[in-house]
Scaffold this motif. Structure first.
Motif, PDB file in Angstrom:
ATOM      1  N   LEU A  54      39.171  39.431  39.779  1.00  0.00           N
ATOM      2  CA  LEU A  54      39.608  40.604  39.031  1.00  0.00           C
ATOM      3  C   LEU A  54      38.409  41.472  38.690  1.00  0.00           C
ATOM      4  O   LEU A  54      37.261  41.036  38.799  1.00  0.00           O
ATOM      5  N   ARG A  73      37.998  31.699  38.053  1.00  0.00           N
ATOM      6  CA  ARG A  73      38.173  33.152  38.087  1.00  0.00           C
ATOM      7  C   ARG A  73      36.823  33.812  38.356  1.00  0.00           C
ATOM      8  O   ARG A  73      35.778  33.330  37.904  1.00  0.00           O
ATOM      9  N   THR A  87      44.963  43.281  39.291  1.00  0.00           N
ATOM     10  CA  THR A  87      43.609  43.040  39.802  1.00  0.00           C
ATOM     11  C   THR A  87      42.586  43.881  39.055  1.00  0.00           C
ATOM     12  O   THR A  87      41.470  43.435  38.802  1.00  0.00           O
ATOM     13  N   VAL A 121      36.973  44.688  35.755  1.00  0.00           N
ATOM     14  CA  VAL A 121      37.182  45.591  34.627  1.00  0.00           C
ATOM     15  C   VAL A 121      36.548  46.920  34.986  1.00  0.00           C
ATOM     16  O   VAL A 121      35.550  46.982  35.696  1.00  0.00           O
ATOM     17  N   ARG A 135      41.482  46.219  35.655  1.00  0.00           N
ATOM     18  CA  ARG A 135      41.768  46.416  34.233  1.00  0.00           C
ATOM     19  C   ARG A 135      40.886  47.555  33.703  1.00  0.00           C
ATOM     20  O   ARG A 135      39.719  47.335  33.357  1.00  0.00           O
ATOM     21  N   ILE A 186      35.204  37.614  37.640  1.00  0.00           N
ATOM     22  CA  ILE A 186      35.396  38.916  37.002  1.00  0.00           C
ATOM     23  C   ILE A 186      34.221  39.805  37.395  1.00  0.00           C
ATOM     24  O   ILE A 186      33.067  39.507  37.060  1.00  0.00           O
ATOM     25  N   GLU A 222      37.960  42.653  27.007  1.00  0.00           N
ATOM     26  CA  GLU A 222      38.815  42.834  28.178  1.00  0.00           C
ATOM     27  C   GLU A 222      38.548  41.749  29.221  1.00  0.00           C
ATOM     28  O   GLU A 222      39.471  41.299  29.914  1.00  0.00           O
ATOM     29  N   CYS A 282      41.160  39.020  30.832  1.00  0.00           N
ATOM     30  CA  CYS A 282      41.283  38.709  32.259  1.00  0.00           C
ATOM     31  C   CYS A 282      41.289  37.208  32.495  1.00  0.00           C
ATOM     32  O   CYS A 282      42.046  36.694  33.316  1.00  0.00           O
ATOM     33  N   THR A 321      49.627  39.694  36.917  1.00  0.00           N
ATOM     34  CA  THR A 321      48.299  39.977  36.357  1.00  0.00           C
ATOM     35  C   THR A 321      47.600  40.978  37.267  1.00  0.00           C
ATOM     36  O   THR A 321      47.322  40.674  38.427  1.00  0.00           O
TER      37      THR A 321
END
Length: 259
Positions: free
Chosen positions: A174, A129, A224, A176, A226, A131, A209, A213, A222
């Protein structure tokens, strides 16, 4: 195999909170920062599953060296957190152009460098992942934070594009989107928005957060993006429903200074 996480700008603030949280959850943690002394001190404080090192995110070569160093330590790289960033606030014309350029170089090119250099490691990992640290400033362009807001819109675009493009490799990308967070970056910030909205979020709020993710299922349900906190989430949802002129007027109101 113990999962690992590589964090840029991890010596303090949100990056430090992420490092501490993931270490507590059993991850091998890479703490890389331009302030290498502080990064190594934090790694030493956390324990044997943490490694600190130097990283100027604007240097692709430093990204290559830092990722190789951490991969050798951790075995594989599962999660990349592009956290490093800077902020200049105040009237656009009162901020020198070099500072505007520096914002874009660190906040945008730093993310491009990190994603590009980390891809070979993420592609090979059993779980992967990325982030990215975007911002509620990427919902609508922010007065007094123009280059910062623009940089976070760019991060949002990078996130959306790569989340689609790298699906074939099993890599979710993803982001935040917090509002203002209690870090050194917002100290003495010169923007009407912060006067009106306040600073309620802590680095720990954002770290949790990011953990969500990472723990979320790998499917289209889920999201993309947040948003972090009630205010950011409300702004994000309303921006999708409101006509553009309403978004402009509301942001004009929020940017008005109290003095």
């Amino acid at each position: 195999m113990t999962k690992s996480i590589f964090i840029s700008g991890a010596a303090q603030g949100i990056g430090e909170a992420v490092a501490r949280l993931f270490y507590q959850h059993g991850y091998k943690v890479g703490i890389y920062d331009i302030n290498v002394k502080q990064a190594k001190a934090l790694a030493l404080q956390l324990g044997s599953n943490a490694r600190g090192g130097t990283l100027d995110v604007t240097s692709y070569r430093q990204w290559e060296k830092a990722l190789e160093d951490f991969a050798n330590f951790a075995g594989e790289i599962n999660i990349l957190v592009n956290n490093a960033g800077i902020l200049y606030s105040g009237y656009f014309e009162n901020t020198d152009i070099q500072s505007h350029h520096r914002t874009i170089n660190i906040n945008v090119n730093g993310v491009l460098n990190g994603c590009h250099a980390a891809f070979p490691y993420l592609k090979q990992a059993s779980f992967a992942r990325v982030i990215n640290l975007s911002s509620a400033s990427a919902i609508y362009g922010q007065a007094d934070l123009v280059s910062y807001s623009a940089s976070k819109f760019a991060v949002r675009g990078i996130t959306e594009g790569l989340d689609i493009e790298w699906q074939k490799h099993g890599i979710r990308v993803l982001d935040v989107m917090p509002l203002f967070v209690q870090t050194a970056m917002v100290k003495d910030m010169d923007a009407g928005t912060i006067q009106n909205m306040g600073v309620q979020l802590t680095p720990q709020n954002v770290a949790f957060e990011i953990l969500k993710c990472v723990q979320a299922k790998n499917n289209f349900l889920t999201p993309t993006h947040r948003p972090v906190g009630f205010k950011a989430n409300a702004m994000f949802q309303l921006s999708k429903l409101s006509p553009q002129f309403i978004n402009r007027v509301s942001n004009l109101f929020l940017s008005r200074r109290k003095n």
